[in-house]
Design a protein around this motif. Structure first.
Motif, short mmCIF file in Angstrom:
data_model
loop_
_atom_site.label_atom_id
_atom_site.label_comp_id
_atom_site.label_asym_id
_atom_site.label_seq_id
_atom_site.Cartn_x
_atom_site.Cartn_y
_atom_site.Cartn_z
N THR A 56 0.88 -1.18 -0.11
CA THR A 56 0.00 -0.05 0.08
C THR A 56 0.90 1.25 0.02
O THR A 56 0.31 2.19 -0.41
CB THR A 56 -1.16 -0.02 1.27
OG1 THR A 56 -1.56 -1.29 1.37
CG2 THR A 56 -1.97 1.19 1.02
N LEU A 57 2.09 1.35 0.66
CA LEU A 57 2.93 2.30 0.67
C LEU A 57 3.32 2.80 -0.85
O LEU A 57 3.63 3.98 -1.05
CB LEU A 57 4.22 2.25 1.55
CG LEU A 57 3.87 2.00 3.28
CD1 LEU A 57 5.29 1.61 3.75
CD2 LEU A 57 3.52 3.47 3.48
N LYS B 138 0.71 7.47 4.94
CA LYS B 138 1.97 6.72 4.94
C LYS B 138 2.35 6.54 6.34
O LYS B 138 2.71 5.45 6.66
CB LYS B 138 3.18 7.04 3.98
CG LYS B 138 2.64 6.56 2.44
CD LYS B 138 4.06 6.99 1.58
CE LYS B 138 3.76 6.84 0.10
NZ LYS B 138 5.01 7.07 -0.61
#
Length: 137
Positions: A103-104, A113
């Motif tokens: 996902t980052l 983040k």
């Protein structure tokens, strides 16, 4: 040895809230089952959340999920404070960090983040140091 299901806590009195919690319990259960097949979706937290929702909304479904042949012992041990097996802990932490890492790369907002990293770190610390490890054998 399979632990016996724990008695369910007192069911919520408000019918609207009880139904909402019940629906959320089913949603969590479905997400947990989907997580069996999708590696980035964790199964264990959703199943535990479903058990918690059923505990407050439906004694029948709480008894069903805590006596389930696959998930029942894990849920009952967790709710009784005996913890989770090492395998479940390793799997939960591994999938957590895989999904956060993935996902980052997708999210571009720095604050998002940082929030994901802080949450993953906090959950990892909880699982490793605060959540008891079930003694097997």
């Amino acid at each position: 040895m399979t632990p016996t299901p724990l008695p369910a806590p007192k069911v919520l009195a408000n019918p609207l809230i009880r139904r909402t919690v019940f629906i959320f319990g089913w949603f969590s259960l479905v997400m947990g089952v989907i997580g069996i097949f999708l590696p980035l979706l964790p199964t264990t937290p959703f199943i535990l959340l479903a058990a918690a929702c059923f505990a407050r909304s439906s004694p029948r479904f709480y008894a069903w999920i805590t006596s389930h042949h696959r998930y029942g012992p894990m849920i009952a041990n967790y709710l009784a404070g005996r913890g989770l097996p090492v395998k479940a802990k390793v799997m939960a932490i591994s999938l957590l960090w895989i999904s956060v890492s993935f996902t980052l790369f997708i999210v571009s907002l720095l604050w998002a983040k940082l929030a994901m990293l802080a949450t993953a770190l906090a959950v990892s610390v909880y699982i490793i140091w605060r959540l008891p490890t079930l003694k097997t054998g």
